[in-house]
Design a protein around this motif. Structure first.
Motif, short mmCIF file in Angstrom:
data_model
loop_
_atom_site.label_atom_id
_atom_site.label_comp_id
_atom_site.label_asym_id
_atom_site.label_seq_id
_atom_site.Cartn_x
_atom_site.Cartn_y
_atom_site.Cartn_z
N PRO A 214 39.83 35.26 24.18
CA PRO A 214 38.92 35.86 25.18
C PRO A 214 39.60 37.02 25.91
O PRO A 214 40.78 37.27 25.72
N ARG A 215 38.83 37.68 26.75
CA ARG A 215 39.32 38.87 27.43
C ARG A 215 40.48 38.57 28.36
O ARG A 215 40.64 37.45 28.85
N GLN A 216 41.27 39.62 28.63
CA GLN A 216 42.44 39.48 29.49
C GLN A 216 42.50 40.64 30.48
O GLN A 216 41.96 41.72 30.22
N VAL A 232 50.26 39.27 30.57
CA VAL A 232 48.91 38.82 30.87
C VAL A 232 48.88 38.28 32.29
O VAL A 232 49.56 37.29 32.59
N LEU A 233 48.11 38.93 33.16
CA LEU A 233 47.95 38.43 34.52
C LEU A 233 46.83 37.40 34.59
O LEU A 233 46.98 36.36 35.24
N ILE A 234 45.72 37.69 33.92
CA ILE A 234 44.55 36.81 33.95
C ILE A 234 44.09 36.58 32.52
O ILE A 234 43.74 37.53 31.81
N ALA A 272 46.66 38.73 43.99
CA ALA A 272 47.59 39.53 43.21
C ALA A 272 48.34 38.71 42.17
O ALA A 272 48.89 39.27 41.20
N GLY A 273 48.37 37.41 42.33
CA GLY A 273 49.01 36.55 41.36
C GLY A 273 48.09 36.10 40.25
O GLY A 273 48.53 35.37 39.35
#
Length: 320
Positions: A214-216, A232-234, A272-273
């Motif tokens: 899925p998207r990142q 990858v943050l999210i 931000a995390g």
């Protein structure tokens, strides 16, 4: 000629305060909600809304309606919607440079342009190493005047948002130097680079990988105009789809969100995390957004066929 765009999507504003469309995942999200501000629908009648940008000196918002080949203008005082530019070369992302000039990604002409004070248009980038760009999508201007933009092939995939063509370059993130105008490739390993934004101190660049499954949302350290330490943050869950986004002065990410389905469409907010804080529900997928108003605390949301807005207890970063 001034014209009104008729609202086509059924819309019922919140009958009471606070607006129940604000859903908290974490208790801290409630501090962003203004008790007596509900989500408003400002305009409808679009085919695919994108690229909102605020012009405080005009008290107006511009945004793109890509397939209808126009940039629209919403006036804060009169609430009238007019055509700012038609044809727009299937304009997508918009922002302002540090001198207040409109900078636009155009799908049809496969270029990034700047609108000068006199209305003339300057081409900032349309090629890299002699090859045509694909279809510049979204962009952001750094404090040094450099323009960063994404260049996926979405606009050349058919005849709805541009002209069908084969890519000459890989999808990439580029930087236009604010002093020399030199175009440099910053990253070409992102799957479908889409929305992008800087952290408040510009030490981190965030980029949506919209063709990852899925998207990142990726994060890169920015050092001397270069990207490093991509991560990858999210990591989105299947069916959840970030698009364009902006960052507030505390470093939170306000992301256009959705792919259809109850509870998915609207704006999702992360710290931000990368922790999801909450969601603002809309009846349509939100493609992109911008902070505007006198104090940059009014959130304008370009969502599929419509434009929405709501006041929040947050301020968008300057220049974003």
């Amino acid at each position: 000629m001034q014209h009104e765009i008729q609202n086509e999507t059924p819309w019922q504003p919140s009958p009471c305060y606070p607006d129940a469309r604000f859903r908290a995942f974490e208790p801290g999200f409630r501090r962003f909600q203004v008790m007596n501000s509900a989500v408003e629908k400002l305009a409808g009648g679009c085919m695919w809304s994108e690229g909102p940008v605020w012009f405080g000196d005009q008290r107006a918002l511009l945004w793109s309606d890509i397939p209808n080949n126009r940039i629209l203008r919403w006036d804060e005082e009169t609430r009238a919607v007019t055509a700012f530019r038609k044809p727009s070369n299937n304009a997508n992302g918009n922002t302002r440079d540090r001198q207040g000039r409109l900078v636009t990604c155009e799908h049809l002409t496969r270029r990034v342009t700047r609108t000068e004070y006199d209305g003339s248009i300057t081409v900032l980038a349309d090629r890299f190493e002699g090859k045509r760009l694909n279809s510049p999508n979204d962009l952001v201007v750094a404090s040094d005047g450099a323009i960063w933009f994404t260049d996926p092939p979405f606009g050349i995939g058919g005849y709805v948002e541009g002209e069908k063509a084969e890519p000459e370059l890989p999808s990439a993130v580029y930087r236009i130097d604010g002093q020399t105008g030199t175009v440099a490739k910053m990253a070409d390993d992102i799957l479908g680079p889409n929305g992008l934004a800087f952290s408040p101190d510009e030490s981190i660049l965030y980029v949506v990988a919209s063709r990852a499954e899925p998207r990142q949302i990726l994060a890169y350290d920015v050092t001397d105009g270069r990207l490093a330490n991509g991560r990858v943050l999210i990591q989105c869950e299947p069916g959840n789809s970030p698009d364009g986004f902006r960052v507030d002065t505390e470093g939170n990410l306000w992301c256009g969100w959705g792919m259809g389905g109850e509870g998915r469409d609207g704006v999702r907010v992360f710290d931000a995390g990368g922790t999801p804080l909450g969601h603002i529900d809309l009846p349509e997928r939100c493609a992109n957004l911008a902070f505007g108003g006198r104090h940059r605390n009014r959130l304008f949301m370009a969502a599929s066929r419509s434009l929405y807005a709501v006041y929040v207890n947050a301020q968008g970063v300057a220049g974003g």
